[in-house]
Each structure stands twice: as C-alpha cells, then as structure tokens.
Scaffold this active site. Structure first.
Site, PDB file in Angstrom:
ATOM      1  N   GLY A   1     -14.330  35.659 -56.153  1.00 46.86           N
ATOM      2  CA  GLY A   1     -13.142  35.862 -56.973  1.00 46.86           C
ATOM      3  C   GLY A   1     -13.122  34.878 -58.121  1.00 46.86           C
ATOM      4  O   GLY A   1     -14.112  34.179 -58.360  1.00 46.86           O
ATOM      5  N   ALA A   2     -11.996  34.834 -58.840  1.00 42.71           N
ATOM      6  CA  ALA A   2     -11.908  33.919 -59.970  1.00 42.71           C
ATOM      7  C   ALA A   2     -11.790  32.481 -59.490  1.00 42.71           C
ATOM      8  O   ALA A   2     -12.266  31.559 -60.122  1.00 42.71           O
ATOM      9  CB  ALA A   2     -10.702  34.276 -60.832  1.00 42.71           C
ATOM     10  N   GLU A   3     -11.166  32.309 -58.317  1.00 35.40           N
ATOM     11  CA  GLU A   3     -10.832  30.966 -57.880  1.00 35.40           C
ATOM     12  C   GLU A   3     -11.740  30.485 -56.745  1.00 35.40           C
ATOM     13  O   GLU A   3     -11.993  29.287 -56.617  1.00 35.40           O
ATOM     14  CB  GLU A   3      -9.375  30.977 -57.404  1.00 35.40           C
ATOM     15  N   ALA A   4     -12.175  31.419 -55.897  1.00 34.18           N
ATOM     16  CA  ALA A   4     -12.890  31.006 -54.690  1.00 34.18           C
ATOM     17  C   ALA A   4     -13.992  31.990 -54.339  1.00 34.18           C
ATOM     18  O   ALA A   4     -14.030  33.115 -54.830  1.00 34.18           O
ATOM     19  CB  ALA A   4     -11.904  30.907 -53.533  1.00 34.18           C
TER      20      ALA A   4
ATOM     21  N   ILE B   1     -15.988  33.699 -50.898  1.00 37.15           N
ATOM     22  CA  ILE B   1     -15.908  33.902 -49.453  1.00 37.15           C
ATOM     23  C   ILE B   1     -17.341  34.015 -48.925  1.00 37.15           C
ATOM     24  O   ILE B   1     -18.086  34.902 -49.347  1.00 37.15           O
ATOM     25  CB  ILE B   1     -15.139  35.204 -49.111  1.00 37.15           C
TER      26      ILE B   1
ATOM     27  N   ASP C   1       0.570  37.891 -53.343  1.00 42.49           N
ATOM     28  CA  ASP C   1      -0.416  38.825 -53.912  1.00 42.49           C
ATOM     29  C   ASP C   1      -0.656  39.978 -52.937  1.00 42.49           C
ATOM     30  O   ASP C   1      -1.779  40.231 -52.513  1.00 42.49           O
ATOM     31  CB  ASP C   1      -1.723  38.074 -54.197  1.00 42.49           C
TER      32      ASP C   1
END
Lengths: 332, 208
Positions: free
Chosen positions: B10-13, B15, B124
C-alpha cells in the site's frame, strides 16, 4: 484551432491564447495580472474592480503578444468556477462581450480541471496523472477514474496557500507570503511538533495554523516555525497524494497551483514519486499559477469533443465541483 | 508460500507473509518515507503502529472478528498477526447469490455496530478491508482508525462504506440498505441519529 481563455476566479485576471498542434498545446501568449491587497486578505468586490479595470488591456496584450488578430480566434473560453462570485462575473462578462463582438462561440470551463489538462497538454509523456492541486483556496488531489475527474482527497477546512498566507499576515509579512515563508524556512533548523491532521485522504490545516501562531506569540524563532509548517503540511500533502496514486494505480503525479512553485514541496513529491517508481511533472511556472492559457486549452479540447454552449447558458458557478464536469474528451 | 513474500503493497505499509511460532502469519510493516524529515517519520510510524494494534485488540473485545495479534514492534513499526486464509469481500461480493450477498451485508452492518458500540471508528471501511474466512467477516487495516464515540465520526465511518459500495459494487448499491439493517439491529443507541448524519455529510461536501 485557436482559442483565447479568460481567467478570473480569485486574485488573478488573465488572458491566454493557445493553439492545438497534433493534439498538444502550444501557448501563443499568457498574460497575467494579480490583484495584491494593501493589507488583509482578498476582498471579492475590490478584486473584481481590479479585474474590471485591467481585463480589456490584458486581452489586447494577449493578441499583441501572440501576434494574431482577433479575427483569427475560433473560440472564447472563460473560467466558469469555482471561485469568488464578483471575480467570476467580471471575467465571464468580458468573455461574453468578446464572443459577441468577434462572433465566435463561447465556452465556460472548470478551473480545477484546467490545472490538470494544461499539464497533459504541454508536458511530454504526461498522460494520466494524479494532480496535487495546491493554491490559496484549493487543496485537492484529483485523478481521472470511471469516466470523470474525481476528487480523491481535499482540505476539510482551508486551502494550504490560505493557511500559509494567514500565518504570514499574523507575523507581519505581506501578500503573497508563500515565497517569504519559503526563504525563512530555509534558515530554520529546529523542528517544532505541529498537528499533523489526515482523515482518510482528506487533510485539515486550521489546527496547525492556530498552533503555529501560538508558538510565535510564545517567542519561538520565526525561521523554525516556518520550517516546521512547511515540513508538516507538505509531508501531509505528499502522503495523501501517494495514497491516491496507490488507490487509483497510477504512476504519474502532476503538480499545479501557486504553492507548486515551492521548491521543498516539489522536492518531497519528486522523492515520493521516485521511491514508487512513478514520474513527477511540474508545468512551467506561468502555467502552474492561475492563468488564461489553461482555460483556453480546456475550452479548446472540450469544444473539439463536441461540447457547445450558448451565450444564454454562459453563467458562472461559484461552487462548480471538479466531479460535476462531464468528461467526454477522454476514453474510459 | 515463502516467508517474506509481499502480499500487498500500500501507500503506507507492506504486508508480508511469515511464520510466528510455527503458525502462518503476516507482518504489517510501515515503510520509512524519505520525503519527510526523520522527526515526523519516526513519530508517525510509531504512533500509528501503536494505535492500530490497540484498536485491533479493542475490536476483539467488542466481539468483532479481527486477526489475532502476535507481536508489536513500535520502533520498527511492525505488527505481526494471524494470517487469514479467506477471500476479500471486494472480490466475491458481486458473484454471490442475492440471498447470500444480502446476508453478508447484514453481517457487515452488525459488526460495524459492535465497533461503534465500543467507541471504535475503523476509518476506512471498504470491502477491500474485510475478509470472509471460516464463515466470519474479519475486519483488517485499522490504520486510519480512532477511539471516538461521537455520532459525527460514526456517520463518516459509514459514509466511507456507502461510497465504496456505490463505486465498487455499483450494480448492487442496495447492499448498503442491508448493511444499515444489520447496523440498526445491533447498535445500542438509536441508529436514526447516525443515518441522519450520513445525509448531512453527503450534503456537506465542499462546493456542494
């Protein structure tokens, strides 16, 4: 095809002439005049008076600079909104008068979409970007999705430019405060923790503004506050832009609006783009700030796609949202 | 699957797939961002990791299915949690029978009500952030969540889901009605206040 565009949403009255050459935008002239209040913020009526005083001169100058006669123009475009009512009406009235006198069609366009289309029109390889549009009143992250330009994130309170200007005025700087604060920030070195407010893909700035003013009152060095304001707000802007890019799966980012002139903001967005393997685009400065050429270019591509407007329908819309624009000049 | 395989970026993290004491697990790793100064980067990463782990644990206490947390590393911004072997609701909702689809939506609504009963805002709620696994709907990604019991925040929370359903499952936008049915049934306070808020939020959009 040649089109003249008249812009007048806020501080700026402008006229620009563009021509399409193999579906790219050629700017023939781009004349910009900015109303600068002696003190305080923008007064809509006074700004409109300023625009009314200069609009005819600016239109003449745009023909002169482009080296063409008014009879060579095929279309007149104007900024339909969003913006301040009195300013919009002044520009629209000028556009109607011009359209009637040279007997050429008129078309009203969305100011925010124009910021995006001028990037695609003038920059090589910029085809489907996420736009980070940062100006005084507007702070939006816009991208094309499912047939329309959609707002993926925006300010929940004030625009980033407005935030910077308000802080600047409260510490005695003159409009426009952005460049002055950018200089001061370069001399700052200590980071002061300021509120970092992101909700989903939306941002808020008013809490940070209040906190910054408080730090100044308490005797903190102005340079350090400016540095911290820039670092905090620009990091938040870059973060929401990255989220929108991940969400829409796009690998181009475009900057637009007056605040895009700030070197630190550009640096941050460029770094973010580079780290995700994406490309970052910035239009040349006179096409980044409010200008007539971008209005002309959007008008031109809308007209070529078959859209038409009658004089009687050429009204303005102060609350013209980005996602209200019917986009039929692009594929799905 | 191999350890350290990135399942999602994702943009932040990121997985990543991994194992924890022999159990299949995932790690949510918040990525350092070069564009922001160290002070901001460190603060955001550690704060958000802490908040998210807390919200996941709180949600479990409210009886909502969430991944089990195995480990939290605040300094590196890593949450290690249970691997859910199931399907994202986003990927399956459009292909379900009408009956099953409505039932799932009902369950989604009930779970959201349980979160809100515990003053938890997910932040979200989209169909990408729900996994159907062992017949239960598991909520993931509390990265934008907060503790808040205000009607306003609950309205915003549901509004996000409404928009997500309208855009991703536009053919079945009556799904949201079934979500609301389930929600109203399980919410302790009067759900009509929250529903009124949603209408307000729709009208409030900038320039609208």
């Amino acid at each position: 095809m040649k089109c003249i565009g008249i812009e007048g949403t806020a501080h700026t009255i402008a006229a620009g002439i563009v021509e399409d050459k193999s579906s790219k935008c050629q700017v023939l002239s781009n004349i910009i005049k900015i109303y600068r209040p002696k003190q305080g913020g923008i007064h809509p009526r006074e700004a409109a008076n300023h625009h009314a005083t200069y609009v005819a001169e600016i239109i003449k100058e745009s023909f002169l600079k482009a080296g063409i006669d008014s009879s060579e123009i095929d279309l007149v475009a104007f900024s339909k909104g969003p913006g301040l009512g009195p300013c919009l009406r002044t520009a629209a009235t000028a556009a109607r008068a011009l359209s009637l006198s040279i007997e050429k069609p008129i078309i009203g366009v969305n100011h925010c979409v124009a910021h995006l289309e001028i990037g695609i029109g003038t920059l090589d390889n910029c085809t489907d970007p996420v736009l980070l549009y940062t100006s005084g009143a507007n702070t939006q992250v816009i991208a094309f999705a499912e047939g329309k330009y959609r707002v993926f994130g925006e300010t929940l309170d004030i625009g980033i430019g407005n935030c910077i200007d308000k802080f600047g005025r409260s510490v005695g700087l003159e409009f426009p405060c952005g460049p002055k604060i950018e200089k001061l920030a370069e001399m700052g070195s200590k980071y002061i923790e300021l509120p970092y407010s992101i909700k989903g893909m939306d941002i808020a700035f008013s809490g940070l503004l209040t906190a910054s003013e408080q730090f100044f009152k308490n005797g903190e060095r102005l340079e350090n506050i400016c540095y911290s304001i820039q670092e905090t707000t620009f990091a938040a802007l870059t973060e929401v832009t990255e989220r929108a890019m991940a969400h829409t799966e796009k690998d181009e980012v475009l900057l637009g609006g007056g605040v895009a002139s700030n070197a630190r903001l550009r640096e941050m967005v460029e770094t973010m783009a580079c780290d995700r393997g994406a490309r970052c685009f910035v239009p040349q400065k006179d096409l980044c700030i409010d200008n007539g050429a971008m209005i002309a270019w959007l008008g031109l591509i809308m007209y070529k796609s078959g859209l038409r407007m009658e004089i009687k329908d050429s009204h303005i819309d102060q609350r013209f949202r980005t996602d209200m624009v019917e986009v039929n000049w692009r594929g799905k | 699957m191999e350890n350290n395989k990135i399942l999602y970026r994702g943009a932040e993290a990121e997985i990543c797939y991994c194992h924890y004491n022999g159990n299949p697990a995932v790690q949510k790793r918040r990525v350092k961002k070069r564009y922001r100064i160290k002070e901001i980067d460190k603060k955001l990463i550690s704060l958000r990791t802490k908040e998210e782990a807390k919200l996941i644990a709180d949600s479990r206490r409210q009886g909502v299915s969430v991944p089990i947390i195995y480990d939290v590393d605040l300094k590196e911004g890593i949450i290690t949690m249970e691997y859910l072997n199931g399907d994202r609701i986003k990927d399956i909702l459009n292909n379900l029978s009408e009956n099953k689809r409505n039932k799932i939506c009902n369950m989604i609504g009930e779970s959201i009500a349980k979160l809100h009963n515990g003053n938890i805002i997910h932040g979200d709620i989209t169909t990408s952030n729900m996994i159907l696994c062992n017949d239960g709907i598991h909520f993931i990604d509390f990265g934008l969540g907060e503790k808040n019991g205000e009607t306003e925040a609950q309205g915003v929370d549901l509004h996000v889901l409404m928009e997500a359903i309208n855009s991703t499952h536009s053919k079945y936008s009556d799904c949201f009605k079934y979500v609301i049915d389930g929600y109203s049934k399980k919410l302790k306070k009067d759900a009509s206040q929250v529903l009124k808020k949603i209408d307000e939020i729709v009208k409030r959009g900038r320039y609208r």
